[in-house]
Motif scaffolding. Structure first.
Motif, PDB file in Angstrom:
ATOM      1  N   ASN A  60       7.457  39.311-125.721  1.00  0.00           N
ATOM      2  CA  ASN A  60       7.268  39.822-124.362  1.00  0.00           C
ATOM      3  C   ASN A  60       6.579  38.821-123.426  1.00  0.00           C
ATOM      4  O   ASN A  60       6.260  39.161-122.280  1.00  0.00           O
ATOM      5  N   GLY A  61       6.324  37.619-123.923  1.00  0.00           N
ATOM      6  CA  GLY A  61       5.661  36.622-123.089  1.00  0.00           C
ATOM      7  C   GLY A  61       4.188  36.888-122.894  1.00  0.00           C
ATOM      8  O   GLY A  61       3.532  36.207-122.110  1.00  0.00           O
ATOM      9  N   LEU A  62       3.658  37.891-123.616  1.00  0.00           N
ATOM     10  CA  LEU A  62       2.260  38.279-123.467  1.00  0.00           C
ATOM     11  C   LEU A  62       1.484  38.005-124.748  1.00  0.00           C
ATOM     12  O   LEU A  62       0.496  38.679-125.044  1.00  0.00           O
ATOM     13  N   LEU A  63       1.944  37.008-125.498  1.00  0.00           N
ATOM     14  CA  LEU A  63       1.368  36.711-126.800  1.00  0.00           C
ATOM     15  C   LEU A  63       0.271  35.648-126.701  1.00  0.00           C
ATOM     16  O   LEU A  63       0.195  34.893-125.732  1.00  0.00           O
ATOM     17  N   ARG A  64      -0.552  35.595-127.761  1.00  0.00           N
ATOM     18  CA  ARG A  64      -1.561  34.548-127.858  1.00  0.00           C
ATOM     19  C   ARG A  64      -0.904  33.212-128.194  1.00  0.00           C
ATOM     20  O   ARG A  64       0.258  33.163-128.599  1.00  0.00           O
ATOM     21  N   GLN A  65      -1.661  32.158-128.070  1.00  0.00           N
ATOM     22  CA  GLN A  65      -1.158  30.816-128.340  1.00  0.00           C
ATOM     23  C   GLN A  65      -0.711  30.702-129.801  1.00  0.00           C
ATOM     24  O   GLN A  65      -1.463  31.022-130.722  1.00  0.00           O
ATOM     25  N   GLY A  66       0.525  30.267-130.011  1.00  0.00           N
ATOM     26  CA  GLY A  66       1.069  30.087-131.353  1.00  0.00           C
ATOM     27  C   GLY A  66       1.463  31.368-132.061  1.00  0.00           C
ATOM     28  O   GLY A  66       1.855  31.342-133.239  1.00  0.00           O
ATOM     29  N   GLU A  67       1.383  32.503-131.368  1.00  0.00           N
ATOM     30  CA  GLU A  67       1.632  33.801-131.999  1.00  0.00           C
ATOM     31  C   GLU A  67       3.074  33.954-132.487  1.00  0.00           C
ATOM     32  O   GLU A  67       3.323  34.406-133.602  1.00  0.00           O
ATOM     33  N   LEU A  68       4.028  33.604-131.651  1.00  0.00           N
ATOM     34  CA  LEU A  68       5.430  33.796-132.016  1.00  0.00           C
ATOM     35  C   LEU A  68       5.767  33.070-133.308  1.00  0.00           C
ATOM     36  O   LEU A  68       6.392  33.649-134.218  1.00  0.00           O
ATOM     37  N   GLU A  69       5.351  31.820-133.399  1.00  0.00           N
ATOM     38  CA  GLU A  69       5.684  31.025-134.582  1.00  0.00           C
ATOM     39  C   GLU A  69       5.033  31.600-135.846  1.00  0.00           C
ATOM     40  O   GLU A  69       5.673  31.708-136.893  1.00  0.00           O
ATOM     41  N   SER A  70       3.746  31.977-135.756  1.00  0.00           N
ATOM     42  CA  SER A  70       3.054  32.494-136.936  1.00  0.00           C
ATOM     43  C   SER A  70       3.612  33.837-137.367  1.00  0.00           C
ATOM     44  O   SER A  70       3.699  34.141-138.562  1.00  0.00           O
ATOM     45  N   VAL A  71       4.017  34.661-136.404  1.00  0.00           N
ATOM     46  CA  VAL A  71       4.608  35.969-136.730  1.00  0.00           C
ATOM     47  C   VAL A  71       5.926  35.780-137.469  1.00  0.00           C
ATOM     48  O   VAL A  71       6.202  36.452-138.476  1.00  0.00           O
ATOM     49  N   GLN A  72       6.747  34.870-136.995  1.00  0.00           N
ATOM     50  CA  GLN A  72       8.046  34.643-137.648  1.00  0.00           C
ATOM     51  C   GLN A  72       7.864  34.197-139.095  1.00  0.00           C
ATOM     52  O   GLN A  72       8.556  34.682-139.998  1.00  0.00           O
ATOM     53  N   VAL A  73       6.919  33.302-139.313  1.00  0.00           N
ATOM     54  CA  VAL A  73       6.685  32.813-140.671  1.00  0.00           C
ATOM     55  C   VAL A  73       6.191  33.942-141.569  1.00  0.00           C
ATOM     56  O   VAL A  73       6.697  34.169-142.677  1.00  0.00           O
ATOM     57  N   ALA A  74       5.176  34.686-141.094  1.00  0.00           N
ATOM     58  CA  ALA A  74       4.557  35.731-141.914  1.00  0.00           C
ATOM     59  C   ALA A  74       5.517  36.857-142.242  1.00  0.00           C
ATOM     60  O   ALA A  74       5.630  37.299-143.392  1.00  0.00           O
ATOM     61  N   LEU A  75       6.246  37.339-141.235  1.00  0.00           N
ATOM     62  CA  LEU A  75       7.101  38.508-141.457  1.00  0.00           C
ATOM     63  C   LEU A  75       8.397  38.157-142.178  1.00  0.00           C
ATOM     64  O   LEU A  75       8.872  38.925-143.016  1.00  0.00           O
ATOM     65  N   ASN A  76       8.978  37.011-141.866  1.00  0.00           N
ATOM     66  CA  ASN A  76      10.204  36.633-142.575  1.00  0.00           C
ATOM     67  C   ASN A  76       9.965  36.491-144.072  1.00  0.00           C
ATOM     68  O   ASN A  76      10.807  36.840-144.893  1.00  0.00           O
ATOM     69  N   GLU A  77       8.782  35.991-144.419  1.00  0.00           N
ATOM     70  CA  GLU A  77       8.457  35.803-145.833  1.00  0.00           C
ATOM     71  C   GLU A  77       8.400  37.120-146.586  1.00  0.00           C
ATOM     72  O   GLU A  77       8.753  37.189-147.754  1.00  0.00           O
ATOM     73  N   HIS A  78       7.982  38.189-145.883  1.00  0.00           N
ATOM     74  CA  HIS A  78       7.793  39.476-146.552  1.00  0.00           C
ATOM     75  C   HIS A  78       8.869  40.497-146.182  1.00  0.00           C
ATOM     76  O   HIS A  78       8.775  41.655-146.562  1.00  0.00           O
ATOM     77  N   MET A  79       9.890  40.066-145.444  1.00  0.00           N
ATOM     78  CA  MET A  79      10.977  40.975-145.100  1.00  0.00           C
ATOM     79  C   MET A  79      12.327  40.326-145.406  1.00  0.00           C
ATOM     80  O   MET A  79      13.320  40.559-144.718  1.00  0.00           O
TER      81      MET A  79
END
Length: 517
Positions: free
Chosen positions: A247-266
């Motif tokens: 949504n463009g309202l994320l913290r710095q580096g949030e998008l990248e860290s979320v993709q790594v964390a969730l893809n690993e467990h989904m």
């Protein structure tokens, strides 16, 4: 059916905390407005009732009353503060204004042995103006304080007890023991509210609700949505379709860290949609906090609906809504307290959305969510991730939300959290009352005059916020070292364009909320 204790909310700032404390005892507990239709409460087959405190006086016209079914049930009842006064008033005792108000620490002496509070001296937390001045027929005086001669009362035969103080707060050191005595010895409630039981019940409920349909999981990378997605995945496996909306309202580096964390467990099945411009457009010119939340909530839903139309058989939307979200967003007629703020995934949802909601965490507190996540095998770095509101930086960027102000806020926030992390001050797995449970920067639309390099500046103010909390219903500000605050302030004003003043928020919850909007 799980044994349940009911808390009737009479408007105390601590009402939610009572329910939270009972659940710590592994007994299920729900909080209801005192005037909730009886059938809703009786359907839970309660084992006992707790009446919360509240700001009213029982003898005033229009004061909240005691529902008839509570005493008619013959079940154990514990009245706390206003709850004790209400029992006294209804059962024929006397309640009157105290000679002086009693707020803060007090000592209660219990000199009659009883199942609620064994004899002895108790350090307690008082918060009342009225007091009991005459016991109802059949009740025994069990304990007194200097300003409350009738501070503890009981009727052992009817299993009805009243205490003038608040056992649910940390300022009453033996408060948990008192609640345990009521729930265990007096109510006889079974302690089966455990992560294993919660997971089993949630899985069964999700399967019964969803059937063969597919569920679109709205994930953000935060604790709540991640645990909710793991629960739904445990229940229906491949019927789950996970979507992360940037949504463009994320913290710095949030998008990248979320993709790594969730893809690993989904299993690498996370879908990512860039909708940052749509959210900024929806927020253009919007400054009022509730309007921001509504705009964000509706934009999220429209994006989910658009994505779902490209899929097949998606009838449900999963959200990581938790109990504090629900409590703080309740309509006035269903809550003894005022609406604090509409959470974007509760009060901010559009009325015409095309999904049925799946909310497996809707009745869980934050600490319970984390325990469920651990039981599901999620990694500590995900479970103990710094909490982040669903509306993102929009509710930390006070005033109008623009791309430029968001960039300023991200940079300042990254400096603060990186310095806390380097100092090893952020809360670690296991949690504590002294660690930093949540820390962030808020950007104020308040400009002040400064001087940099002999040049006059007129720029905005950054607010540092760091709190300790176990349940996020109450929180205290953290006493950070001056040296760290000085370093963070210096870095922000020197490295972040647009900020020339840094302040530190010294306010607890209540009276403030953790977030600024």
């Amino acid at each position: 059916m799980t044994d349940t204790i009911i808390v009737l909310d009479y408007g105390s700032q601590y009402a939610q905390l009572i329910a939270r404390r009972v659940r710590e005892l592994q007994v299920y507990c729900e909080l209801f407005h005192w005037n909730t239709p009886p059938e809703e409460i009786l359907a839970l087959n309660p084992k006992g009732y707790i009446l919360s405190g509240g700001p009213a006086s029982v003898y005033e016209e229009g004061a909240p009353t005691l529902p008839a079914y509570v005493l008619d049930s013959g079940l154990p009842v514990l009245g706390i503060c206003y709850g004790m006064q209400l029992l006294t008033h209804d059962l024929g005792g006397k309640v009157a204004p105290g000679g002086e108000r009693e707020y803060g620490h007090a000592k209660v002496n219990v000199n009659v042995d009883n199942p609620l509070m064994p004899q002895g001296d108790y350090e307690v937390w008082m918060s009342h103006g009225d007091r009991v001045e005459g016991l109802p027929p059949g009740f025994e005086l069990l304990g007194s304080s200097a300003n409350s001669p009738w501070a503890v009362m009981g009727n052992a035969e009817r299993r009805i007890y009243g205490i003038q103080f608040h056992p649910e707060v940390h300022h009453t050191p033996q408060g948990m023991t008192i609640l345990e005595n009521f729930v265990d010895a007096i109510c006889g409630a079974e302690r089966d509210w455990t992560p294993k039981h919660i997971i089993e019940k949630s899985v069964a409920d999700i399967r019964a609700q969803v059937g063969d349909a597919r569920v679109l999981a709205a994930v953000s990378g935060g604790v709540d949505s991640s645990v909710a997605a793991a629960l739904v995945h445990r229940a229906i496996g491949g019927q789950l379709c996970a979507l992360f909306v940037d949504n463009g309202l994320l913290r710095q580096g949030e998008l990248e860290s979320v993709q790594v964390a969730l893809n690993e467990h989904m299993d690498g099945s996370l879908n990512v949609l860039d909708a940052s411009q749509d959210f900024l457009s929806a927020l253009s010119g919007v400054t009022e906090p509730e309007a921001k939340r509504r705009a964000i909530g509706e934009t999220f839903i429209r994006k989910f609906e658009s994505f779902a139309r490209q899929q097949e058989n998606i009838d449900f939307l999963m959200q990581g809504t938790i109990y504090p979200d629900v409590i703080e967003s309740r309509a006035p007629e269903r809550s003894a307290a005022q609406v604090i703020k509409s959470h974007h995934n509760v009060g901010g949802l559009p009325k015409d959305m095309h999904f049925a909601l799946v909310e497996p965490l809707r009745y869980l507190f934050k600490d319970e969510v984390r325990r469920i996540g651990a039981a599901l095998g999620l990694p500590d770095e995900l479970i103990w991730r710094q909490p982040f509101p669903g509306p993102g930086l929009a509710v930390r960027c006070l005033g109008e939300v623009t791309a430029e102000r968001l960039a300023t806020l991200r940079a300042a926030d990254a400096i603060f959290t990186s310095e806390l992390r380097a100092a090893e001050l952020l809360e670690q797995p296991g949690g504590s009352d002294t660690g930093i449970a949540q820390a962030f920067v808020a950007l104020l639309p308040v400009k002040s005059v400064g001087v940099m390099g002999d040049q006059r500046t007129y720029q905005e103010t950054a607010v540092l916020r760091a709190v300790s909390s176990q349940d996020f219903m109450t929180a205290d500000w953290v006493r950070l070292p001056y040296e760290l605050l000085a370093r963070v302030s210096s870095r922000i004003v020197n490295e972040v364009k647009g900020v020339n003043r840094v302040v530190y928020d010294l306010t607890s919850k209540p009276p403030a909320t953790i977030e600024w909007e």
